[in-house]
Structures are given as C-alpha cells and as structure tokens.
Design a protein around this motif. Structure first.
Motif, mmCIF file in Angstrom:
data_model
loop_
_atom_site.group_PDB
_atom_site.id
_atom_site.type_symbol
_atom_site.label_atom_id
_atom_site.label_comp_id
_atom_site.label_asym_id
_atom_site.label_seq_id
_atom_site.Cartn_x
_atom_site.Cartn_y
_atom_site.Cartn_z
ATOM 1 N N THR A 371 -1.779 1.827 3.635
ATOM 2 C CA THR A 371 -2.293 0.483 3.891
ATOM 3 C C THR A 371 -2.138 0.138 5.358
ATOM 4 O O THR A 371 -1.049 0.253 5.923
ATOM 5 N N ALA A 373 -2.789 -3.055 7.944
ATOM 6 C CA ALA A 373 -3.052 -4.501 7.988
ATOM 7 C C ALA A 373 -3.549 -4.898 9.370
ATOM 8 O O ALA A 373 -2.926 -4.547 10.392
ATOM 9 N N GLU A 445 1.343 -8.908 2.840
ATOM 10 C CA GLU A 445 0.475 -7.739 3.034
ATOM 11 C C GLU A 445 0.760 -7.088 4.379
ATOM 12 O O GLU A 445 0.631 -5.885 4.534
ATOM 13 N N ALA A 449 2.744 -3.395 4.723
ATOM 14 C CA ALA A 449 1.750 -2.412 5.170
ATOM 15 C C ALA A 449 2.442 -1.217 5.813
ATOM 16 O O ALA A 449 3.526 -1.341 6.406
#
Length: 587
Positions: A371, A373, A445, A449
């Motif tokens: 992930t 961000a 988030e 991340a």
C-alpha cells in the motif's frame, strides 16, 4: 477618493489618480486605449493591482488599488437595480503578466452582476494581454460565463465586446422574468491576527465553501483578545465597514470560544464563524461515503458541545404554572445530554467501520499487497497524480479539500510489480483537532501504509510552510517513521532555475504526465528494498507457490532438485508468511 491599499504611495501619485476620476472616454469603446495605457503605467509604477469601474457612458466611477479579493468593493452602493446588470464594467490589472481571469474574478461577476469583468496582464511595463467575461445563459440555477480572449493590445474587438454587454443584459432580464435566479452568495469579511499568508488560505477556504470575500482585515496583535479576539476599538470600526459593504458573514482565522463568538456578533452586527466552522462546513458539503458523513457529524458535535455553555438563559425552559413547578430541566441540559448521546452513537458506528477497515487491511497484507499512500497539503494535486498513475477518474477540482473520502486504485510498476495507491484527505494549517480525532480511521491509511508519497505544490509560494505542516501532521499521527518519497508537483508552472528542499525530491507535473515514470521506478525500487532475501525448496506438487513467488517477489536464483525447485528470492513479510504457511500445511 482612491480606495484600497494606498500605504506608501506618494501624494502626488494619488493626486494624479484622482484626476482620472474626471476623465471621460468614448461610449463605443470597451477598454479605451488611453485608459489601458494609464492602467499599465500605474500598475508598473506601484507594482500593485489597479481596479477601475467604467460606466456605459465612458465615465470612471471608482478607482481602487489592490485585488478584488483584498479590497473593499466600493461599487456596492452604486447598484441601481438588483434585477439588472450593474451598468458598469470592472477593469483590473494582474501584475506578473497573467491576463487570465481568476475564479474570484468570475465569482464577483456573478455576485455583483457587472456588465463585464476584464483583466489586463502587466509585466515589465507592458500589457501582455486582455481577457473579458460576461454573464451567459442560466445553467443549473446559475449564470454560465462567456469568456473572451486573452487578446493582444490593439486587438480588442471593442464593438463586439460592447455588444456582448447588451446580450448579457437580455439574458439577465430573461432569467428574472422566468424566475430562474436563485443564487444568493454570502458576502464575507475575513479577520485575522496571524499573517497575510494565513488570510490568503482562509480566502481559498471561503471560496471553496461558496461564499465571496469582499474585504480582508489583518490586525497585528501579539495574542488575540480573550473576550473579543480583536480589540474593542477595532470591532467598532469593523462594524461600520460591515454596514457600508453589506457584509453577511465575518470569518475569523482562528478557533473562537463561545464567549468570543457571541461578543463579536454583538459588536459587528453580523453572523460570525471561525476557521474550524468553515472547514467543518466544507467537509459536510464534500462527504460522500457513509463513513465520511459520520465523521463530519461527529466533528460537528464535538465542536458544538463546549459552545453550549453560556446559552442557558436563551435556551432555558424551566417549568412554570400549575402542574409544572419544580426544578425541571433546562433546555441547555437537554441539548448537552442529547449531544453526548449522539456522540456515543457516532463513535460506536465509527468503531464498527474501523473494524471493517482493519479486516480489509489485514486481508490486503495476507495477499501481499503493498500500500502506497499519497499524502500532502490540500490542493497539492494528489487526485490528479492518482488519476495519471492509475488511469483513474477521481474528482479533480482547483479547490481545497476536493477529496475527502479515501480512494484506492491499483497502479502498475516496473519490474512486474504493482501497488495499491491511496488518495487521502489533504492536510492544512490549524487543522481542527475535532477533525483529526473524527477522521483518525481515515488518516490511518497513511499510518499503516507501507510507503508514503508526500506531494507538495511546487508552484505555491508557501510550499515550504505547507511541507512543514504535512510532516507535523504525520508526526502527530505517528506516521513519520514510514518510508517516504517526496515529489514536487506542478513544475510546469515553475521557472527553470527553481530550487527545492529536499534536493532529491522528484519534480513532476501530474497534469502533463512529466516525471511519472521516474516516480514509478522509485516506488518500485523502494518496495524492492522493503523485501528481504529468503530461500525455499518448493515441492513440485506446489507449483502454485512458485508462481506466487514469481508474481509477488523478485527471483534471484532458481535450481531444479530431486525434491523440488530451490528458489532464492526477495519477498515481503506477508508473502513469505503465506508461502511458509502453505508449505507447513501440506508438509
């Protein structure tokens, strides 16, 4: 009288400008050559914007020094009939050479129904171009805008642009007859004790909320007045300004106590809100998801609760009369109790949302998804960058907080890698703590991340302060220890010799697609360094695991043995764990 920012201007120059008020120009010319040359001359001399209001008879009605967004608009009292065009056009200069009309220009055209709005670009003592705008047909209960130019000096279609005023007048009258005009834009005064930079940002927030800044006030104080934020004398002065300019709303560039807000409203005679209320209003307008709406309501409730204090007299509803005597319960206490209950309900609902978010996050980790961000100051171009990298269609607007709910998209990277990229809510100076608390699950988030891409607006004169704010918020969230790649966006609007800190930041233009391949390569390289070398012997019957390693990792060596395939590779922790679990399950 010359209005606006006349500080430091010699009296002889002001006298020259006063004489311009007696000048008359031909009725047939939209922007007479002599007036154009005078505006260019004084703009270059003062290095400030010049603003003139020219009637249809060619008479100069008003002269002001400063931008539309930073001076009190003296033309408000000149409006003869609110059901028609104003009868005069606004002509102003843009030092720096950009002749394009700004969003503030167009908002003023709609609100004040000028005959036309005209901008003149000025650079190095020369006119670089002239642009004009007129009110168009009604679209979605609002006037559209008819744009003309920019054109070069000497190329102004004088008669055509004068004819456009007549056509615009006909459109306005038609809209009034059909009852189609419903727009009522609030006229706003901004008040700050901080800085011009902070006022500029507050003006951007106000525009995003849909109001129009009529005037700005900066009072230099070491600290705000505890009872009224500004001094009593200043409040009395601003009360007169509010009356003269027909101000609807005053917005304060800080968070006010309930006591300060009530005192200011009484002193100014208009409604008063603070910076936090303004941001909450923008968030309420832009929240789309159920979670976003819950978060906004929670922030509003937490903001409102302490400000109920002191309103007991106005809200009290003690019992009285037969059958109602007794201590009863004040409306204030009822309101407090209801808000406390609603806060508990909202926090419970958001806790459930957070659980689902954590489950999705854990599932992504098990699947080995990396992930990334996108974080940065509001309006830095994060959504445009996501669209460019993922070929997505995320909403892009030149407004603050255009993105509120987090958006995730798959992005293909070099070396057969992919990542899940998340577009997060933008940060801002003086971010209200109620919003940080309410949006913590969304902001997580960034906390969880694998990699952060910090996006800065390289074209902003305040990029250094904005970058510092972003890192401060990341630190407050506990995300400052994440691997970080810094990018400077909007370099298409920069001079070639611009220098940035840090020097290794990637220079990109998300709008033009410049530098995006280099950004993808750096993300892929950094993801690669986040993987550690491991070695497995994969039995031939588990060929699916070998395929998984090729898909999710980077194979360094591969050898076929009697018992299976020996593979030396780079794997992230989640994929390594999955391979070991599958091998142990079948072992």
């Amino acid at each position: 009288m010359i209005h606006g920012n006349i500080t430091g201007i010699r009296q002889s120059v002001l006298d020259e400008l006063e004489r311009l008020l007696d000048a008359e120009f031909g009725r047939e010319q939209f922007l007479p050559d002599r007036l154009l040359s005078l505006l260019v001359r004084y703009t270059d001399l003062l290095n400030r914007e010049m603003l003139v209001y020219l009637s249809r008879d060619g008479e100069v009605l008003e002269i002001a020094i400063g931008s539309i967004g930073s001076i009190a608009l003296p033309e408000l009292h000149l409006r003869r009939n609110p059901d028609r065009l104003s009868g005069f056009r606004c002509i102003h200069t843009h030092p720096g050479g950009d002749a394009r009309l700004s969003s503030v220009d167009l908002q003023a055209l709609r609100l004040l129904r000028f005959d036309a709005m005209c901008a003149v670009g000025v650079a190095d003592g020369l006119c670089t171009g002239i642009a004009a705008a007129f009110l168009g047909e009604m679209e979605y209960d609002n006037f559209s805008i008819v744009m003309k130019g920019p054109v070069k000096p000497g190329r102004i279609p004088q008669q055509l642009w004068m004819r456009e005023i007549e056509v615009s007048e006909e459109r306005v009258q038609k809209a009034i007859q059909e009852g189609g005009i419903v727009e009522e834009v609030e006229k706003v005064m901004l008040i700050s004790t901080d800085s011009e930079d902070s006022l500029e940002e507050l003006a951007g927030l106000t525009e995003t909320a849909g109001a129009m800044v009529i005037t700005r006030v900066l009072q230099n104080r070491q600290r705000p007045d505890p009872s009224m934020y500004i001094g009593t004398g200043k409040a009395e002065e601003l009360a007169l300004t509010c009356q003269a300019l027909e101000i609807d709303l005053a917005i304060i560039d800080d968070e006010l106590s309930g006591h300060q807000q009530r005192n200011l409203e009484a002193a100014l005679g208009v409604r008063v809100i603070d910076r936090t209320q303004l941001i909450l209003d923008i968030f309420a307008q832009r929240a789309q998801s159920a979670e976003g709406k819950l978060q906004v309501e929670l922030a509003q409730m937490k903001y409102r609760l302490p400000r109920l204090a002191g309103q007991g007299t106005a809200l009290s509803r003690l019992g009285g009369g037969i059958g109602t005597r007794g201590p009863g319960e004040t409306q204030l206490e009822v309101d407090r109790r209801r808000i406390h209950h609603r806060i508990d309900d909202l926090e419970g609902e958001l806790a459930e949302v957070k659980k689902h978010r954590e489950l999705r996050r854990a599932r992504r980790a098990k699947e080995g998804q990396v992930t990334v961000a996108l974080v940065g100051y509001t309006n830095a171009g994060k959504s445009t960058l996501l669209n460019a990298l993922a070929d997505a269609d995320q909403l892009v607007e030149d407004k603050l907080f255009a993105t509120l709910d987090p958006v995730m998209r798959q992005v293909a990277l070099p070396e057969n890698r992919t990542c899940l990229m998340v577009d997060t809510v933008g940060f801002i100076r003086k971010l209200p703590h109620q919003l940080v608390d309410a949006f913590r699950s969304t902001l997580e988030e960034a906390v969880f991340a694998d990699l952060l891409v910090v996006v800065s607006d390289a074209a902003s004169p305040y990029y250094a302060q904005q970058r510092a704010t972003v890192f401060q918020v990341l630190n407050d969230l506990g995300a400052a220890d994440r691997p970080i790649i810094e990018v400077m966006n909007k370099v298409d609007a920069l001079k070639p010799d611009a220098v940035f800190d840090p020097p290794d930041a990637l220079l990109i233009s998300a709008r033009e697609g410049r530098g995006l391949e280099a950004l993808k390569a750096r993300i892929a390289k950094l993801i690669g360094t986040m993987r550690r070398p491991v070695e497995f012997v994969i039995p031939y019957r588990l060929g699916n695991l070998l395929s998984l390693i090729h898909e999710k990792g980077q194979v360094l060596e591969e050898e076929y043995l009697a018992e299976g395939t020996r593979v030396k590779c780079l794997l992230d922790a989640a994929t390594e764990e999955r391979v070991r679990r599958e091998m142990g399950r079948t072992g």
